[in-house]
Design a protein around this motif. Sequence first.
Motif, PDB file in Angstrom:
ATOM      1  N   PHE A   1    -159.395 -82.561 -33.205  1.00 60.63           N
ATOM      2  CA  PHE A   1    -158.345 -83.479 -33.633  1.00 60.63           C
ATOM      3  C   PHE A   1    -158.963 -84.859 -33.827  1.00 60.63           C
ATOM      4  O   PHE A   1    -159.730 -85.317 -32.986  1.00 60.63           O
ATOM      5  CB  PHE A   1    -157.240 -83.551 -32.576  1.00 60.63           C
TER       6      PHE A   1
ATOM      7  N   VAL B   1    -158.225 -88.987 -35.847  1.00 64.90           N
ATOM      8  CA  VAL B   1    -157.325 -89.904 -36.535  1.00 64.90           C
ATOM      9  C   VAL B   1    -158.156 -90.735 -37.509  1.00 64.90           C
ATOM     10  O   VAL B   1    -159.177 -91.308 -37.127  1.00 64.90           O
ATOM     11  CB  VAL B   1    -156.596 -90.839 -35.546  1.00 64.90           C
TER      12      VAL B   1
ATOM     13  N   PHE C   1    -151.099 -79.403 -43.132  1.00 61.63           N
ATOM     14  CA  PHE C   1    -151.060 -78.936 -41.747  1.00 61.63           C
ATOM     15  C   PHE C   1    -149.805 -78.127 -41.458  1.00 61.63           C
ATOM     16  O   PHE C   1    -149.833 -77.188 -40.688  1.00 61.63           O
ATOM     17  CB  PHE C   1    -151.161 -80.115 -40.773  1.00 61.63           C
ATOM     18  N   ASP C   2    -148.692 -78.535 -42.084  1.00 59.62           N
ATOM     19  CA  ASP C   2    -147.419 -77.853 -41.835  1.00 59.62           C
ATOM     20  C   ASP C   2    -146.533 -77.969 -43.076  1.00 59.62           C
ATOM     21  O   ASP C   2    -146.978 -78.457 -44.115  1.00 59.62           O
ATOM     22  CB  ASP C   2    -146.731 -78.423 -40.587  1.00 59.62           C
TER      23      ASP C   2
ATOM     24  N   SER D   1    -146.073 -81.574 -44.364  1.00 56.32           N
ATOM     25  CA  SER D   1    -147.280 -82.017 -45.057  1.00 56.32           C
ATOM     26  C   SER D   1    -147.363 -81.417 -46.465  1.00 56.32           C
ATOM     27  O   SER D   1    -147.756 -82.091 -47.418  1.00 56.32           O
ATOM     28  CB  SER D   1    -148.507 -81.624 -44.236  1.00 56.32           C
TER      29      SER D   1
ATOM     30  N   ASP E   1    -149.451 -84.223 -48.893  1.00 58.90           N
ATOM     31  CA  ASP E   1    -150.445 -85.017 -48.164  1.00 58.90           C
ATOM     32  C   ASP E   1    -151.866 -84.768 -48.656  1.00 58.90           C
ATOM     33  O   ASP E   1    -152.677 -85.692 -48.688  1.00 58.90           O
ATOM     34  CB  ASP E   1    -150.363 -84.740 -46.663  1.00 58.90           C
TER      35      ASP E   1
ATOM     36  N   GLY F   1    -150.758 -89.087 -43.669  1.00 60.99           N
ATOM     37  CA  GLY F   1    -150.570 -87.643 -43.764  1.00 60.99           C
ATOM     38  C   GLY F   1    -151.030 -86.904 -42.527  1.00 60.99           C
ATOM     39  O   GLY F   1    -151.575 -87.488 -41.585  1.00 60.99           O
ATOM     40  N   ASN F   2    -150.802 -85.600 -42.560  1.00 59.07           N
ATOM     41  CA  ASN F   2    -151.157 -84.688 -41.485  1.00 59.07           C
ATOM     42  C   ASN F   2    -151.852 -83.497 -42.142  1.00 59.07           C
ATOM     43  O   ASN F   2    -151.210 -82.720 -42.850  1.00 59.07           O
ATOM     44  CB  ASN F   2    -149.895 -84.254 -40.737  1.00 59.07           C
TER      45      ASN F   2
ATOM     46  N   LYS G   1    -154.808 -80.192 -42.186  1.00 60.08           N
ATOM     47  CA  LYS G   1    -155.647 -79.198 -41.525  1.00 60.08           C
ATOM     48  C   LYS G   1    -157.055 -79.367 -42.092  1.00 60.08           C
ATOM     49  O   LYS G   1    -157.243 -79.427 -43.308  1.00 60.08           O
ATOM     50  CB  LYS G   1    -155.126 -77.800 -41.822  1.00 60.08           C
TER      51      LYS G   1
ATOM     52  N   GLN H   1    -157.711 -80.679 -37.134  1.00 57.70           N
ATOM     53  CA  GLN H   1    -156.609 -81.472 -37.655  1.00 57.70           C
ATOM     54  C   GLN H   1    -157.033 -82.925 -37.772  1.00 57.70           C
ATOM     55  O   GLN H   1    -157.749 -83.444 -36.908  1.00 57.70           O
ATOM     56  CB  GLN H   1    -155.405 -81.369 -36.722  1.00 57.70           C
TER      57      GLN H   1
ATOM     58  N   ILE I   1    -155.024 -86.638 -38.525  1.00 58.69           N
ATOM     59  CA  ILE I   1    -153.834 -87.440 -38.803  1.00 58.69           C
ATOM     60  C   ILE I   1    -154.319 -88.675 -39.549  1.00 58.69           C
ATOM     61  O   ILE I   1    -155.230 -89.367 -39.078  1.00 58.69           O
ATOM     62  CB  ILE I   1    -153.125 -87.879 -37.505  1.00 58.69           C
TER      63      ILE I   1
ATOM     64  N   ALA J   1    -153.347 -92.175 -40.439  1.00 60.25           N
ATOM     65  CA  ALA J   1    -152.390 -93.145 -39.910  1.00 60.25           C
ATOM     66  C   ALA J   1    -152.394 -94.430 -40.741  1.00 60.25           C
ATOM     67  O   ALA J   1    -153.334 -94.705 -41.480  1.00 60.25           O
ATOM     68  CB  ALA J   1    -152.751 -93.462 -38.453  1.00 60.25           C
TER      69      ALA J   1
END
Length: 170
Positions: free
Chosen positions: A42, A44, A94-95, A98, A103, A136-137, A139, A156, A158, A160
Amino acid sequence: MVVRVQADAAARGVHPVAVGGASGGSLALYDSIAAVKVSPAFAVARIGGNGTPTAKVEARFDAEAWAAGADGKSGTEDDFRIGVMPAQWSVEPFDEVSARDHDVKFAGLMDAASGVFVPGDAGPNPARRMSGSNVGNLKVVAEVAQGSERLRGEGQVIVAPPRWNNPPLP
């Protein structure tokens, strides 16, 4: 120094390295890659630039190869780290949110060879829903080749907004 090593199948695992009186480090002996892990799992990144006083903050990833341990099963306690491998890098939504917000198109670009993610520009983007910024988010996907097989690891990132204030430390 060039060293040639010959090992039998019983030598699988992580072994200390010593040459003459010098020692240090380790050598992973394996017959195949069982899993690929993205490191960090993970991260950022921050949008920036675009005439703002805040620079973009990139995210950098490695593809770690892992071997199954003595039990022959991937994902168990006896697995061992082989090391960082070259990978083909990409990003995906990611989901569902997103994917809906596109994203992948707006949040930034992943360098396919290096695993470096460069976030998008700061500020409102009229091409995005409600002129949103390029956050955005995502993968993070690493694909490592093993013969004709491609092994996949996921992480992942993020993306920001910029940090506009830097509170003083007490």
